[in-house]
Design an enzyme around this catalytic site. Structure first.
Site, mmCIF file in Angstrom:
data_model
loop_
_atom_site.group_PDB
_atom_site.id
_atom_site.type_symbol
_atom_site.label_atom_id
_atom_site.label_comp_id
_atom_site.label_asym_id
_atom_site.label_seq_id
_atom_site.Cartn_x
_atom_site.Cartn_y
_atom_site.Cartn_z
ATOM 1 N N TYR A 69 0.830 -1.002 0.247
ATOM 2 C CA TYR A 69 -0.186 -0.094 -0.048
ATOM 3 C C TYR A 69 0.780 1.556 0.058
ATOM 4 O O TYR A 69 0.820 2.498 -0.602
ATOM 5 C CB TYR A 69 -1.009 -0.120 1.202
ATOM 6 C CG TYR A 69 -1.544 1.201 1.214
ATOM 7 C CD1 TYR A 69 -2.549 0.950 0.358
ATOM 8 C CD2 TYR A 69 -1.500 2.184 1.897
ATOM 9 C CE1 TYR A 69 -3.627 2.462 0.682
ATOM 10 C CE2 TYR A 69 -1.957 3.676 2.152
ATOM 11 C CZ TYR A 69 -3.201 3.808 1.483
ATOM 12 O OH TYR A 69 -4.229 4.583 1.768
ATOM 13 N N LYS A 73 0.994 4.068 -3.053
ATOM 14 C CA LYS A 73 0.433 5.252 -2.733
ATOM 15 C C LYS A 73 1.658 6.427 -2.972
ATOM 16 O O LYS A 73 1.529 7.535 -3.808
ATOM 17 C CB LYS A 73 0.217 5.634 -1.643
ATOM 18 C CG LYS A 73 -1.115 5.077 -0.996
ATOM 19 C CD LYS A 73 -2.056 5.662 -1.751
ATOM 20 C CE LYS A 73 -3.329 5.385 -1.593
ATOM 21 N NZ LYS A 73 -4.523 6.171 -2.738
#
Length: 84
Positions: A69, A73
């Site tokens: 994750y 990002k």
């Protein structure tokens, strides 16, 4: 969680957070450019990674859902910044 791949062979988090926004922006770009005040807004996360391991973007070496994750990002911010 396990490192899951999409039908395209990409790590799921990478495809959802990096590739999908890029494809959507690329598809809409002609209309965005025509708009009087067309904009692309990039949303990231406080948990974005502080660095990218370009040899392990797909999390082939030791999968962690949090790392997947946070890397995705940061990659979105880099990708769209380089495209400006």
């Amino acid at each position: 969680p396990k490192n899951r791949k999409t039908r395209d062979g990409y790590e799921t988090t990478w495809q959802v957070n990096v590739m999908a926004p890029f494809l959507l922006t690329h598809t809409l770009l002609p209309n965005i450019k025509k708009a009087l005040k067309g904009r692309v807004i990039i949303v990231s996360s406080i948990s974005q990674s502080s660095s990218l391991d370009f040899d392990n973007l797909q999390q082939q070496k030791g999968y962690s859902a949090h790392n997947a994750y946070s890397i995705s990002k940061l990659a979105v911010v880099f990708g769209f910044s380089f495209g400006s």
